[in-house]
Design a protein around this motif. Sequence first.
Motif, PDB file in Angstrom:
ATOM      1  N   ASP A  42       0.792  -1.240   0.000  1.00 18.71           N
ATOM      2  CA  ASP A  42       0.000   0.000   0.000  1.00 18.71           C
ATOM      3  C   ASP A  42       0.822   1.287   0.000  1.00 18.71           C
ATOM      4  O   ASP A  42       0.267   2.370   0.194  1.00 18.71           O
ATOM      5  CB  ASP A  42      -0.981   0.043   1.179  1.00 18.71           C
ATOM      6  CG  ASP A  42      -2.085  -0.992   1.056  1.00 18.71           C
ATOM      7  OD1 ASP A  42      -2.421  -1.364  -0.089  1.00 18.71           O
ATOM      8  OD2 ASP A  42      -2.595  -1.424   2.100  1.00 18.71           O
ATOM      9  N   ILE A  43       2.129   1.238  -0.194  1.00 20.29           N
ATOM     10  CA  ILE A  43       2.930   2.467  -0.296  1.00 20.29           C
ATOM     11  C   ILE A  43       2.643   3.104  -1.654  1.00 20.29           C
ATOM     12  O   ILE A  43       2.725   2.448  -2.688  1.00 20.29           O
ATOM     13  CB  ILE A  43       4.440   2.182  -0.157  1.00 20.29           C
ATOM     14  CG1 ILE A  43       4.752   1.609   1.217  1.00 20.29           C
ATOM     15  CG2 ILE A  43       5.280   3.414  -0.468  1.00 20.29           C
ATOM     16  CD1 ILE A  43       4.515   2.552   2.365  1.00 20.29           C
ATOM     17  N   GLY A  85       0.753   4.925  10.191  1.00 20.37           N
ATOM     18  CA  GLY A  85       0.855   3.965   9.095  1.00 20.37           C
ATOM     19  C   GLY A  85       1.949   4.292   8.099  1.00 20.37           C
ATOM     20  O   GLY A  85       2.332   3.443   7.298  1.00 20.37           O
ATOM     21  N   ASP A  86       2.475   5.527   8.122  1.00 23.43           N
ATOM     22  CA  ASP A  86       3.584   5.874   7.226  1.00 23.43           C
ATOM     23  C   ASP A  86       4.781   4.980   7.526  1.00 23.43           C
ATOM     24  O   ASP A  86       5.054   4.655   8.681  1.00 23.43           O
ATOM     25  CB  ASP A  86       4.018   7.329   7.404  1.00 23.43           C
ATOM     26  CG  ASP A  86       3.077   8.329   6.762  1.00 23.43           C
ATOM     27  OD1 ASP A  86       2.078   7.905   6.150  1.00 23.43           O
ATOM     28  OD2 ASP A  86       3.340   9.540   6.897  1.00 23.43           O
ATOM     29  N   ARG A 105       7.138   1.832  11.283  1.00 25.27           N
ATOM     30  CA  ARG A 105       5.815   2.336  10.918  1.00 25.27           C
ATOM     31  C   ARG A 105       5.416   3.382  11.942  1.00 25.27           C
ATOM     32  O   ARG A 105       5.461   3.138  13.149  1.00 25.27           O
ATOM     33  CB  ARG A 105       4.774   1.219  10.931  1.00 25.27           C
ATOM     34  CG  ARG A 105       4.843   0.297   9.758  1.00 25.27           C
ATOM     35  CD  ARG A 105       4.164   0.912   8.567  1.00 25.27           C
ATOM     36  NE  ARG A 105       4.209  -0.035   7.452  1.00 25.27           N
ATOM     37  CZ  ARG A 105       3.715   0.212   6.292  1.00 25.27           C
ATOM     38  NH1 ARG A 105       3.131   1.368   6.039  1.00 25.27           N
ATOM     39  NH2 ARG A 105       3.804  -0.668   5.331  1.00 25.27           N
ATOM     40  N   ALA A 106       5.036   4.553  11.465  1.00 25.34           N
ATOM     41  CA  ALA A 106       4.597   5.619  12.367  1.00 25.34           C
ATOM     42  C   ALA A 106       3.285   5.220  13.037  1.00 25.34           C
ATOM     43  O   ALA A 106       2.401   4.663  12.387  1.00 25.34           O
ATOM     44  CB  ALA A 106       4.416   6.923  11.589  1.00 25.34           C
ATOM     45  N   THR A 107       3.183   5.503  14.322  1.00 24.63           N
ATOM     46  CA  THR A 107       1.951   5.207  15.057  1.00 24.63           C
ATOM     47  C   THR A 107       1.179   6.477  15.428  1.00 24.63           C
ATOM     48  O   THR A 107       0.026   6.394  15.820  1.00 24.63           O
ATOM     49  CB  THR A 107       2.251   4.409  16.336  1.00 24.63           C
ATOM     50  OG1 THR A 107       3.170   5.152  17.142  1.00 24.63           O
ATOM     51  CG2 THR A 107       2.834   3.043  15.998  1.00 24.63           C
ATOM     52  N   VAL A 109      13.101   9.871   5.436  1.00 23.07           N
ATOM     53  CA  VAL A 109      12.015   9.988   4.466  1.00 23.07           C
ATOM     54  C   VAL A 109      10.821   9.190   4.982  1.00 23.07           C
ATOM     55  O   VAL A 109      10.977   8.131   5.578  1.00 23.07           O
ATOM     56  CB  VAL A 109      12.447   9.502   3.057  1.00 23.07           C
ATOM     57  CG1 VAL A 109      12.788   8.032   3.045  1.00 23.07           C
ATOM     58  CG2 VAL A 109      11.381   9.820   2.017  1.00 23.07           C
ATOM     59  N   SER A 110       9.622   9.738   4.777  1.00 30.71           N
ATOM     60  CA  SER A 110       8.412   9.010   5.130  1.00 30.71           C
ATOM     61  C   SER A 110       7.660   8.669   3.851  1.00 30.71           C
ATOM     62  O   SER A 110       7.564   9.486   2.925  1.00 30.71           O
ATOM     63  CB  SER A 110       7.526   9.817   6.083  1.00 30.71           C
ATOM     64  OG  SER A 110       7.043  10.975   5.460  1.00 30.71           O
ATOM     65  N   LEU A 111       7.145   7.454   3.803  1.00 30.76           N
ATOM     66  CA  LEU A 111       6.411   6.964   2.639  1.00 30.76           C
ATOM     67  C   LEU A 111       4.970   6.713   3.041  1.00 30.76           C
ATOM     68  O   LEU A 111       4.703   6.100   4.061  1.00 30.76           O
ATOM     69  CB  LEU A 111       7.041   5.669   2.124  1.00 30.76           C
ATOM     70  CG  LEU A 111       8.519   5.741   1.790  1.00 30.76           C
ATOM     71  CD1 LEU A 111       9.071   4.355   1.471  1.00 30.76           C
ATOM     72  CD2 LEU A 111       8.782   6.709   0.654  1.00 30.76           C
TER      73      LEU A 111
END
Length: 105
Positions: free
Chosen positions: A8-9, A40-41, A80-82, A102-104
């Motif tokens: 899902d990126i 989710g990032d 994964r960012a929460t 970097v964040s995706l």
Amino acid sequence: MAVEEFHDITAARGQAACFGPYDHGSRPIAVGISNGCTPGDLVFAAVESNSGPAPHLTSGWQRLPQLQLSSYRLTVASHRATHSDDCSRTGTSNAQWETALVSLR
């Protein structure tokens, strides 16, 4: 790193970079993406260091195998960012360092 991490990126969301000089002591590493993250990032951090030990990075990130060429090291980690403030990388280094984040989405 498993392929499932990239499920899902769709795009890069933000990036940041910073550096610190060599000065014979343990110095903080800190970099953050100014527009933050969305839960989710997938966030990647890369820290290059030279002429000293590998940097110490705070916990909570999955570290990939370290790459080393002579005195240069590349330390890569991801998570994964929460929450929205989860887009920063901190640690310490006794060597000259440079980092990118970097964040995706």
